[in-house]
Structure formats: structure tokens, C-alpha cells
Design a protein around this motif. Sequence first.
Motif, PDB file in Angstrom:
ATOM      1  N   ILE A  90      74.651  76.823  22.218  1.00  0.00           N
ATOM      2  CA  ILE A  90      74.380  75.421  21.908  1.00  0.00           C
ATOM      3  C   ILE A  90      75.610  74.861  21.201  1.00  0.00           C
ATOM      4  CG2 ILE A  90      72.764  73.812  20.840  1.00  0.00           C
ATOM      5  CD1 ILE A  90      70.864  76.250  20.488  1.00  0.00           C
ATOM      6  N   ARG A  91      76.081  73.731  21.650  1.00  0.00           N
ATOM      7  CA  ARG A  91      77.266  73.121  21.041  1.00  0.00           C
ATOM      8  C   ARG A  91      76.896  71.773  20.437  1.00  0.00           C
ATOM      9  NH1 ARG A  91      83.254  73.485  22.912  1.00  0.00           N
ATOM     10  NH2 ARG A  91      84.258  71.818  21.739  1.00  0.00           N
ATOM     11  N   TYR A  92      77.246  71.602  19.159  1.00  0.00           N
ATOM     12  CA  TYR A  92      77.011  70.356  18.444  1.00  0.00           C
ATOM     13  C   TYR A  92      78.372  69.710  18.150  1.00  0.00           C
ATOM     14  CZ  TYR A  92      72.480  72.578  17.660  1.00  0.00           C
ATOM     15  OH  TYR A  92      71.265  73.204  17.836  1.00  0.00           O
ATOM     16  N   SER A  93      78.623  68.555  18.739  1.00  0.00           N
ATOM     17  CA  SER A  93      79.891  67.842  18.534  1.00  0.00           C
ATOM     18  C   SER A  93      79.621  66.582  17.719  1.00  0.00           C
ATOM     19  CB  SER A  93      80.522  67.473  19.877  1.00  0.00           C
ATOM     20  OG  SER A  93      80.816  68.645  20.625  1.00  0.00           O
ATOM     21  N   ILE A  94      80.315  66.460  16.606  1.00  0.00           N
ATOM     22  CA  ILE A  94      80.133  65.329  15.697  1.00  0.00           C
ATOM     23  C   ILE A  94      81.373  64.455  15.732  1.00  0.00           C
ATOM     24  CG2 ILE A  94      79.565  64.643  13.334  1.00  0.00           C
ATOM     25  CD1 ILE A  94      78.945  67.776  12.967  1.00  0.00           C
ATOM     26  N   GLU A  95      81.180  63.165  15.901  1.00  0.00           N
ATOM     27  CA  GLU A  95      82.291  62.211  15.839  1.00  0.00           C
ATOM     28  C   GLU A  95      81.950  61.152  14.801  1.00  0.00           C
ATOM     29  OE1 GLU A  95      84.976  59.285  18.725  1.00  0.00           O
ATOM     30  OE2 GLU A  95      83.281  60.410  19.556  1.00  0.00           O
ATOM     31  N   LEU A  96      82.777  61.039  13.772  1.00  0.00           N
ATOM     32  CA  LEU A  96      82.527  60.086  12.695  1.00  0.00           C
ATOM     33  C   LEU A  96      83.222  58.757  12.965  1.00  0.00           C
ATOM     34  CD1 LEU A  96      82.951  62.343   9.522  1.00  0.00           C
ATOM     35  CD2 LEU A  96      80.824  61.590  10.590  1.00  0.00           C
ATOM     36  N   SER A  97      82.657  57.687  12.439  1.00  0.00           N
ATOM     37  CA  SER A  97      83.249  56.358  12.543  1.00  0.00           C
ATOM     38  C   SER A  97      84.238  56.152  11.395  1.00  0.00           C
ATOM     39  CB  SER A  97      82.160  55.284  12.486  1.00  0.00           C
ATOM     40  OG  SER A  97      81.193  55.480  13.496  1.00  0.00           O
ATOM     41  N   ARG A  98      85.241  55.330  11.609  1.00  0.00           N
ATOM     42  CA  ARG A  98      86.208  55.052  10.546  1.00  0.00           C
ATOM     43  C   ARG A  98      85.581  54.241   9.422  1.00  0.00           C
ATOM     44  NH1 ARG A  98      91.553  55.622  11.284  1.00  0.00           N
ATOM     45  NH2 ARG A  98      91.960  53.814   9.952  1.00  0.00           N
ATOM     46  N   ASP A  99      84.619  53.396   9.776  1.00  0.00           N
ATOM     47  CA  ASP A  99      83.920  52.587   8.785  1.00  0.00           C
ATOM     48  C   ASP A  99      82.560  53.233   8.537  1.00  0.00           C
ATOM     49  OD1 ASP A  99      82.692  50.743   7.198  1.00  0.00           O
ATOM     50  OD2 ASP A  99      82.952  49.050   8.554  1.00  0.00           O
ATOM     51  N   PHE A 100      82.292  53.627   7.308  1.00  0.00           N
ATOM     52  CA  PHE A 100      81.067  54.352   7.007  1.00  0.00           C
ATOM     53  C   PHE A 100      79.907  53.432   6.650  1.00  0.00           C
ATOM     54  CE2 PHE A 100      84.526  57.327   6.378  1.00  0.00           C
ATOM     55  CZ  PHE A 100      84.077  58.424   7.087  1.00  0.00           C
ATOM     56  N   HIS A 101      80.047  52.158   6.965  1.00  0.00           N
ATOM     57  CA  HIS A 101      78.928  51.223   6.839  1.00  0.00           C
ATOM     58  C   HIS A 101      78.392  50.956   8.240  1.00  0.00           C
ATOM     59  CE1 HIS A 101      81.296  50.474   3.158  1.00  0.00           C
ATOM     60  NE2 HIS A 101      80.121  50.258   2.599  1.00  0.00           N
ATOM     61  N   GLY A 102      77.083  50.835   8.374  1.00  0.00           N
ATOM     62  CA  GLY A 102      76.503  50.666   9.703  1.00  0.00           C
ATOM     63  C   GLY A 102      76.483  52.000  10.434  1.00  0.00           C
ATOM     64  N   LYS A 103      77.095  52.042  11.602  1.00  0.00           N
ATOM     65  CA  LYS A 103      77.116  53.290  12.367  1.00  0.00           C
ATOM     66  C   LYS A 103      78.050  54.293  11.701  1.00  0.00           C
ATOM     67  CE  LYS A 103      78.041  55.189  16.957  1.00  0.00           C
ATOM     68  NZ  LYS A 103      78.421  54.890  18.353  1.00  0.00           N
ATOM     69  N   VAL A 104      77.481  55.419  11.281  1.00  0.00           N
ATOM     70  CA  VAL A 104      78.241  56.448  10.578  1.00  0.00           C
ATOM     71  C   VAL A 104      78.920  57.398  11.559  1.00  0.00           C
ATOM     72  CG1 VAL A 104      78.063  58.408   8.994  1.00  0.00           C
ATOM     73  CG2 VAL A 104      76.785  56.312   8.537  1.00  0.00           C
ATOM     74  N   GLY A 105      78.236  57.715  12.658  1.00  0.00           N
ATOM     75  CA  GLY A 105      78.818  58.650  13.608  1.00  0.00           C
ATOM     76  C   GLY A 105      77.876  58.940  14.756  1.00  0.00           C
ATOM     77  N   ARG A 106      78.275  59.905  15.572  1.00  0.00           N
ATOM     78  CA  ARG A 106      77.499  60.274  16.759  1.00  0.00           C
ATOM     79  C   ARG A 106      77.480  61.788  16.897  1.00  0.00           C
ATOM     80  NH1 ARG A 106      78.506  57.475  22.514  1.00  0.00           N
ATOM     81  NH2 ARG A 106      77.097  55.999  21.485  1.00  0.00           N
ATOM     82  N   LEU A 107      76.317  62.304  17.295  1.00  0.00           N
ATOM     83  CA  LEU A 107      76.149  63.731  17.562  1.00  0.00           C
ATOM     84  C   LEU A 107      75.867  63.931  19.039  1.00  0.00           C
ATOM     85  CD1 LEU A 107      75.674  66.715  16.632  1.00  0.00           C
ATOM     86  CD2 LEU A 107      73.258  66.093  16.356  1.00  0.00           C
ATOM     87  N   LYS A 108      76.612  64.853  19.662  1.00  0.00           N
ATOM     88  CA  LYS A 108      76.362  65.219  21.049  1.00  0.00           C
ATOM     89  C   LYS A 108      75.976  66.692  21.092  1.00  0.00           C
ATOM     90  CE  LYS A 108      79.688  61.904  22.969  1.00  0.00           C
ATOM     91  NZ  LYS A 108      80.912  61.742  23.809  1.00  0.00           N
TER      92      LYS A 108
END
Length: 218
Positions: A90-108
Motif C-alpha cells: 500500500i502506498r500513501y503519497s502526501i502532497e502539501l499546499s504552499r498555503d496552509f489555510h483552506g486546502k492543506v494537502g492531498r493524500l493519494k
Amino acid sequence: MNKSVYSLVLADDVVEAIDRLAYSMNTSRSNLINQILAERVQLLTPEKRMREIFAKIEQLMDSRFQTLNQPSDAMMSIKSPLRYKYKPTIRYSIELSRDFHGKVGRLKVSFRTQSTQLISMLDSFFKLWARLEEKYLSYLFTTGVPYETAEGRFTRDFYAPPQSELTDEDIANAIGDYISCMDSCIQLYFDNAAEPETAARKVSEMYERYLKKGVVVL
């Protein structure tokens, strides 16, 4: 953090060294120079904050997880073995946003397998997980819980609560707890695959316990 264009006079040898280092870090010359200068004057950049969050997430992961090489400052990948025949990962890929307000990031979440039977079971799990998210979190999202499912894949966006100031530890704990809970639920689901109703009930109970701990990043 706003950016503007500035002219700098640099030695050719310095630029060549910067370019080699930037290439090895999968970033641009401008971004690397910006990071170096920010660190020199002790200014916290989004890239530095991302690295600190990823370092905290890595510390939170128990021994069943293995951190993979990061392709960039904004991304982190973790893998976990599934207790099942063919030994899929199982692979968990995390991508963070540059602005930590609102959308913080995405997990795939994805799996490396060619087994149609396994992919079908994974899809069943993801559908169950999506139903649980919709059941307990839909009131927080006017347009629906921000997830997508595909064959053997699941994507989930994370958002900070409105008007909240999240610390690096808040973000790391929230994302780390979400991954740990999902991974444990996947293992539990496959351990009880012979009894689908039992598997669904146990996963639901584990997810409910996760929510009762409190969710900072949604």
C-alpha cells in the motif's frame, strides 16, 4: 509568501553548483536560492515548513510503515505491506499546499498489484471508506466530502477548519492519524474478507473510534 523578480549578479561557478544541487533536489534554481537565503536570515519558508511537517509525520509512523525517497519538498511517500497473498504494498503519497489555510494537502492511496481479485476487494474497501466519510463528515462539506475513487486508487483532499491557525504539529498529527487509521482499517478488512459484513462492521467501529479522538484537519 509573495514573490517578486530581482536581478542578482552571481559568479558562474556558483550558478553551476546551484543548478547541480537544484537538479538533485528536483527544484528550480530560483527556489533553491530563495530557500538558502531564507535559512540564512532565519525566515520560515513554505518549503521548510513542509519538510518539518513531513519529518514529524515520519516520526509518528510505527514500524509497519517505510518512508520512501521524497521527489520534492512538497511531497512524501510512505508504504505499508498488506497481510494478504501476493504480498501487495500500500502506498500513501502526501502532497502539501504552499498555503496552509483552506486546502492543506492531498493524500493519494494506491496499490501495486495485477490481481483482479485484489483490486476488486480494494475497490470494495474504498467504497466502504467513502460511505463512512459521507455518513460522518458530509455536514462539514457543502459540495460533498472531497474524495475520488478509481480502480485500486483513492484520493482525499484535506482542509483546515475555517479561521484556524494550524501548527506544524497539528497538521502532522492529523495526516499521520488519518493514514494510520486507514491502513489499520485496510488490514482489518482483509483479515475478515471471508465475512464481508463482519469486515464492514469492524472497520466502521475503528473509524468511529478514530473520529472520537477529534479531527483537526478535515
